[in-house]
Design an enzyme around this catalytic site. Structure first.
Site: not given
Length: 283
Positions: A35-36, A44, A103, A261
């Site tokens: 969700g960045g 991603n 993720n 992360h």
């Protein structure tokens, strides 16, 4: 970037467009991104699609609120909304069951989908998933950086570069400028600025709903699950790995050193091998 032949199309789910990229054939593997700011499915998983598409039908959507999918997410139950939309996507694609790879934000959506409808999920692969012990202690510095991106003076390239290079990966110097540029352009889409998909929970009920470790169904979820967590994760605490491993009755846990992360990006070769071996073992 992926060299696989990708087919791209848009699927309408509950009246809203969801963009999907696909590659490969075989059992469906659905890959849900984090969700960045400026995230999208293909960006991603750019280092993973080729490897998995050699064995499986890889389905990579842009999550609701991101990329070329519809903007806006139900903030009263974000993970439930995402799970419903991804399940609706599977319905539209004619996919009855699938392996789910998630993720962070996408990991929380995958886990919630499995909790709500376990018969639709063959296996789960979760990398530093959101919603794991989130009401137990203050947010991490990485999560604070993520949630404040659209606040204050608003989004900027510097804020995004700081988030990605300081909090998302272990070695910030490995992140190229063009990756920052692509994500920054996506993050300042006017629709996204008007409806940021990931924001601070509004109210105690929402906060508790977003802590999936408080869901009593976890201990009864027998879906084979591979939990992957970087030991230097600065967004979602590495302690979440053992916590999830101990709650799920059919889980494996792999924690890797010198990894933040974004394990699927910075430890791509290891990630691809672990995922393929896990999926093959379930056969």
């Amino acid at each position: 970037m992926t060299a696989s032949t990708l087919t791209e199309h848009t699927v309408t789910v509950d009246g809203k467009p969801i963009f999907v990229a696909e590659a490969g054939t075989g059992e469906p593997v659905v890959m849900l991104h984090g969700g960045g700011p400026g995230a999208s499915g293909v960006s991603n998983y750019s280092r993973n699609i080729d490897a998995l598409a050699a064995h499986y039908r890889v389905i990579v959507p842009d999550m609701p609120g991101y990329g070329r999918s519809a903007k806006g997410v139900d903030q009263h139950d974000p993970f439930g909304y995402l799970a419903d939309m991804i399940r609706g996507l599977l319905d539209e694609l004619g996919v009855s069951t699938a392996h789910l790879v998630g993720n962070s934000y996408g990991g929380a959506a995958a886990l919630r989908l499995a909790l709500d409808t376990p018969h639709r999920v063959d296996t789960l692969i979760l990398m530093g998933p959101g919603g794991i012990g989130t009401t137990r202690g203050l947010p991490t510095a990485g999560l604070q950086s993520l949630l404040s991106y659209y606040g204050g003076e608003g989004p900027s390239r510097d804020k995004l570069a700081t988030f990605i290079r300081t909090y998302l990966v272990y070695d910030g110097a490995a992140v190229p400028d063009d990756l920052i540029d692509v994500r920054y352009r996506a993050s300042i889409d006017p629709e996204v600025i008007a409806h940021p998909p990931l924001r601070r929970p509004s109210g105690l009920r929402t906060l508790w709903r977003m802590d999936l470790t408080r869901d009593r169904r976890l201990k009864e979820l027998t879906t084979p699950t591979l939990v992957l967590w970087g030991r230097e994760d600065k967004v979602n605490r590495p302690a979440g790995g053992p916590m999830l491993f101990n709650l799920l009755p059919n889980a494996r846990l792999v924690m890797t050193p010198h990894t933040g992360h974004w394990m699927q990006w910075e430890r791509a070769e290891l990630f691809n091998r672990l995922v393929i071996e896990f999926l093959e073992d379930q056969r």
